[in-house]
Enzyme design. Structure first.
Site, PDB file in Angstrom:
ATOM      1  N   ALA A  65      -5.343  -7.457  -1.519  1.00 21.13           N
ATOM      2  CA  ALA A  65      -4.709  -8.482  -1.944  1.00 21.13           C
ATOM      3  C   ALA A  65      -3.490  -7.704  -3.195  1.00 21.13           C
ATOM      4  CB  ALA A  65      -4.669  -9.250  -2.981  1.00 21.13           C
ATOM      5  N   GLY A 109      -9.458  -7.943   0.331  1.00 16.30           N
ATOM      6  CA  GLY A 109      -8.819  -8.603   0.669  1.00 16.30           C
ATOM      7  C   GLY A 109      -8.257  -7.456   2.159  1.00 16.30           C
ATOM      8  N   GLU A 112     -11.590  -7.933   3.547  1.00 13.34           N
ATOM      9  CA  GLU A 112     -11.463  -9.120   3.941  1.00 13.34           C
ATOM     10  C   GLU A 112     -11.333  -9.283   5.341  1.00 13.34           C
ATOM     11  OE1 GLU A 112     -11.004 -10.978   0.565  1.00 13.34           O
ATOM     12  OE2 GLU A 112     -13.169 -12.705  -0.144  1.00 13.34           O
ATOM     13  N   GLU A 132     -13.010  -6.770  -6.483  1.00 10.26           N
ATOM     14  CA  GLU A 132     -12.551  -7.149  -7.134  1.00 10.26           C
ATOM     15  C   GLU A 132     -13.380  -7.781  -8.946  1.00 10.26           C
ATOM     16  OE1 GLU A 132     -13.364  -7.573  -4.137  1.00 10.26           O
ATOM     17  OE2 GLU A 132     -11.205  -8.780  -2.820  1.00 10.26           O
TER      18      GLU A 132
HETATM   19  N1  DAK Z   1      -1.476  -4.357  -4.799  1.00 14.75           N
HETATM   20  C1  DAK Z   1      -0.519  -4.088  -5.186  1.00 14.75           C
HETATM   21  N2  DAK Z   1      -0.115  -2.556  -5.197  1.00 14.75           N
HETATM   22  C2  DAK Z   1      -0.498  -1.386  -4.797  1.00 14.75           C
HETATM   23  C3  DAK Z   1      -2.391  -1.702  -4.143  1.00 14.75           C
HETATM   24  C4  DAK Z   1      -2.635  -3.736  -4.538  1.00 14.75           C
HETATM   25  N3  DAK Z   1      -4.163  -4.027  -3.911  1.00 14.75           N
HETATM   26  N4  DAK Z   1      -2.527  -0.794  -3.870  1.00 14.75           N
HETATM   27  C5  DAK Z   1      -1.872   0.228  -4.139  1.00 14.75           C
HETATM   28  N5  DAK Z   1      -0.458  -0.080  -4.630  1.00 14.75           N
HETATM   29  C6  DAK Z   1       0.357   0.105  -4.906  1.00 14.75           C
HETATM   30  C7  DAK Z   1       0.457   0.488  -6.653  1.00 14.75           C
HETATM   31  O1  DAK Z   1       1.192   0.162  -6.993  1.00 14.75           O
HETATM   32  C8  DAK Z   1       1.100   1.913  -6.249  1.00 14.75           C
HETATM   33  O2  DAK Z   1       2.848   1.674  -6.412  1.00 14.75           O
HETATM   34  P1  DAK Z   1       3.645   2.290  -7.210  1.00 14.75           P
HETATM   35  O3  DAK Z   1       3.368   2.816  -8.662  1.00 14.75           O
HETATM   36  O4  DAK Z   1       3.969   3.101  -6.720  1.00 14.75           O
HETATM   37  O5  DAK Z   1       5.213   1.086  -7.780  1.00 14.75           O
HETATM   38  C9  DAK Z   1       1.289   2.954  -4.746  1.00 14.75           C
HETATM   39  O6  DAK Z   1       0.661   1.481  -4.441  1.00 14.75           O
HETATM   40  C10 DAK Z   1       0.290   3.801  -4.440  1.00 14.75           C
HETATM   41  O7  DAK Z   1      -0.656   3.611  -5.585  1.00 14.75           O
HETATM   42  P2  DAK Z   1      -1.419   4.496  -6.437  1.00 14.75           P
HETATM   43  O8  DAK Z   1      -0.772   5.643  -7.213  1.00 14.75           O
HETATM   44  O9  DAK Z   1      -2.290   3.997  -6.796  1.00 14.75           O
HETATM   45  O10 DAK Z   1      -2.084   5.841  -5.722  1.00 14.75           O
HETATM   46  P3  DAK Z   1      -3.245   6.579  -5.855  1.00 14.75           P
HETATM   47  O11 DAK Z   1      -3.363   7.600  -4.092  1.00 14.75           O
HETATM   48  O12 DAK Z   1      -3.636   6.984  -6.825  1.00 14.75           O
HETATM   49  O13 DAK Z   1      -4.502   5.266  -5.277  1.00 14.75           O
HETATM   50  C11 DAK Z   1      -5.321   2.829  -4.628  1.00 14.75           C
HETATM   51  C12 DAK Z   1      -4.499   4.447  -4.147  1.00 14.75           C
HETATM   52  C13 DAK Z   1      -5.693   2.254  -2.969  1.00 14.75           C
HETATM   53  C14 DAK Z   1      -6.959   3.616  -4.386  1.00 14.75           C
HETATM   54  C15 DAK Z   1      -4.919   2.430  -5.947  1.00 14.75           C
HETATM   55  O14 DAK Z   1      -3.852   2.110  -6.359  1.00 14.75           O
HETATM   56  C16 DAK Z   1      -5.970   0.773  -6.173  1.00 14.75           C
HETATM   57  O15 DAK Z   1      -6.980   1.797  -6.429  1.00 14.75           O
HETATM   58  N6  DAK Z   1      -5.597   0.021  -5.596  1.00 14.75           N
HETATM   59  C17 DAK Z   1      -6.443  -1.141  -6.191  1.00 14.75           C
HETATM   60  C18 DAK Z   1      -6.875  -1.905  -4.640  1.00 14.75           C
HETATM   61  C19 DAK Z   1      -8.039  -2.947  -5.322  1.00 14.75           C
HETATM   62  O16 DAK Z   1      -8.232  -2.850  -6.476  1.00 14.75           O
HETATM   63  N7  DAK Z   1      -8.012  -3.468  -5.023  1.00 14.75           N
HETATM   64  C20 DAK Z   1      -8.379  -5.391  -4.334  1.00 14.75           C
HETATM   65  C21 DAK Z   1      -6.951  -6.188  -5.127  1.00 14.75           C
HETATM   66  S1  DAK Z   1      -7.870  -7.194  -5.574  1.00 14.75           S
HETATM   67  C22 DAK Z   1      -8.770 -14.424  -4.176  1.00 14.75           C
HETATM   68  C23 DAK Z   1      -8.700 -13.981  -2.920  1.00 14.75           C
HETATM   69  C24 DAK Z   1      -8.410 -13.454  -2.559  1.00 14.75           C
HETATM   70  C25 DAK Z   1      -8.388 -11.955  -4.176  1.00 14.75           C
HETATM   71  C26 DAK Z   1      -9.021 -12.572  -5.022  1.00 14.75           C
HETATM   72  C27 DAK Z   1      -8.307 -13.522  -5.324  1.00 14.75           C
HETATM   73  N8  DAK Z   1      -8.520 -16.407  -4.233  1.00 14.75           N
HETATM   74  C28 DAK Z   1      -8.741 -16.778  -3.345  1.00 14.75           C
HETATM   75  C29 DAK Z   1      -8.686 -16.283  -6.094  1.00 14.75           C
HETATM   76  C30 DAK Z   1      -8.509 -11.002  -3.035  1.00 14.75           C
HETATM   77  C31 DAK Z   1      -8.312  -9.893  -3.825  1.00 14.75           C
HETATM   78  C32 DAK Z   1      -8.104  -8.685  -3.818  1.00 14.75           C
HETATM   79  O17 DAK Z   1      -8.019  -8.249  -3.133  1.00 14.75           O
END
Ligand code: DAK
Length: 258
Positions: A65, A109, A112, A132
């Site tokens: 997400a 997500g 998922e 998450e």
């Molecule tokens: N969201 C937004 N932007 C993201 C992103 C994400 N999930 N993943 C990557 N990006 C963006 C980064 O912010 C960056 O943007 P700028 O800074 O250039 O503007 C760009 O993509 C490149 O990322 P990095 O500079 O970080 O690149 P790296 O190669 O160093 O790392 C990475 C890539 C994918 C490993 C890292 O960005 C990362 O760890 N991203 C987050 C992964 C993550 O934590 N994903 C889980 C998200 S939480 C709910 C329902 C659903 C959910 C929750 C609640 N409810 C019903 C309440 C679900 C939650 C999730 O999915």
């Protein structure tokens, strides 16, 4: 109709949907989920399409997400807009088979979304995780339920409580994915599987899919009863008569999807 965050192609009787937000590793924002819903609506309406492949880029199926979007919201915001319920679950409601072709990251997500599909084929560089917990939230698009059903309690607990990623070979071993293929072969393999399924009788494929999904919603006896009834239903289709006749007459069947 062109989409902002994905590319939709129709290759004969297969729909190919490519998630396309390269600047954010295909992070799933409202625009993307609305586009995906509309693309799947289009493919479901199209009688020529018999199966669907959902794919991302080599680096990322989807990194979850969109965190930048979520950080703007408080509890009432997500409740009022029915976050997830509103526009995330179209893939899980498709009547046509959907194959997730996962390369690179399938995080949160993204993982998922892959699990909402009927089959997951993983490239050898695929990486699945539900991280998450590292953000002090929990999976909210079915992850705690679908991962647990796919891989069992212990592995699901470990992944969800610690955020530990699972690589493609482990995902294949524990049944999260149907098989692992070389990255270079991913799209071809997924399209080949989709093409094969799309060549069968569409209503009978849909019945088979409903029966498998029923296994997650019912007791064994109820599921078997449901399966038996659906198997009887296939005897009422022209395609079943054609399939049996073609075998006996030693020729290829001509299914009419009736
Ligand atoms: N969201 C937004 N932007 C993201 C992103 C994400 N999930 N993943 C990557 N990006 C963006 C980064 O912010 C960056 O943007 P700028 O800074 O250039 O503007 C760009 O993509 C490149 O990322 P990095 O500079 O970080 O690149 P790296 O190669 O160093 O790392 C990475 C890539 C994918 C490993 C890292 O960005 C990362 O760890 N991203 C987050 C992964 C993550 O934590 N994903 C889980 C998200 S939480 C709910 C329902 C659903 C959910 C929750 C609640 N409810 C019903 C309440 C679900 C939650 C999730 O999915």
């Amino acid at each position: 109709m062109p989409y902002e965050t994905l590319i939709l192609e129709k290759q004969e009787n297969v729909g190919l949907v490519r998630l396309n937000r390269p600047e954010a590793y295909n992070a799933l924002n409202d625009q993307l989920m609305n586009d995906l819903t509309a693309a799947l609506d289009d493919l479901e309406r199209d009688d020529n399409i018999g199966a669907i492949v959902l794919i991302g880029s080599e680096k990322a199926f989807a990194a979850g997400a969109d965190i930048k979007m979520m950080r703007e919201w408080d509890m009432l915001d997500v409740f009022k807009q029915q976050f997830i319920t509103a526009n995330w679950e179209r893939a899980s409601r498709c009547r046509k088979p959907v194959i997730a072709a996962v390369s690179g990251l399938a995080l949160g997500g993204g993982c998922e979304l892959a699990m909402m599909c009927d089959v997951i084929i993983a490239a050898d560089n695929a990486r699945f995780a539900l991280p998450e917990i590292t953000l002090a939230t929990i999976p909210g698009a079915g992850g705690t339920q679908r991962l647990t059903r796919a891989v069992g309690k212990s592995k699901a607990m470990e992944m969800i409580l610690s955020g530990r990623p699972m690589l493609a070979d482990e995902a294949e071993r524990c049944g999260l994915v149907s098989r692992m293929v070389a990255l270079a072969d991913l799209q071809r393999e997924a399209l080949a599987l989709a093409g094969k399924i799309a060549g069968f009788s569409q209503p009978v494929v849909a019945l088979a899919k409903e029966c498998v999904n029923r296994a997650f919603e019912s007791s064994l006896n109820e599921g078997i009863l449901y399966e038996r009834r659906m198997a009887y239903v296939t005897f009422g289709t022209e395609d079943q008569s054609e399939g049996l006749a073609a075998f006996v007459e030693k020729r290829a069947p001509q299914f009419k999807h009736r």
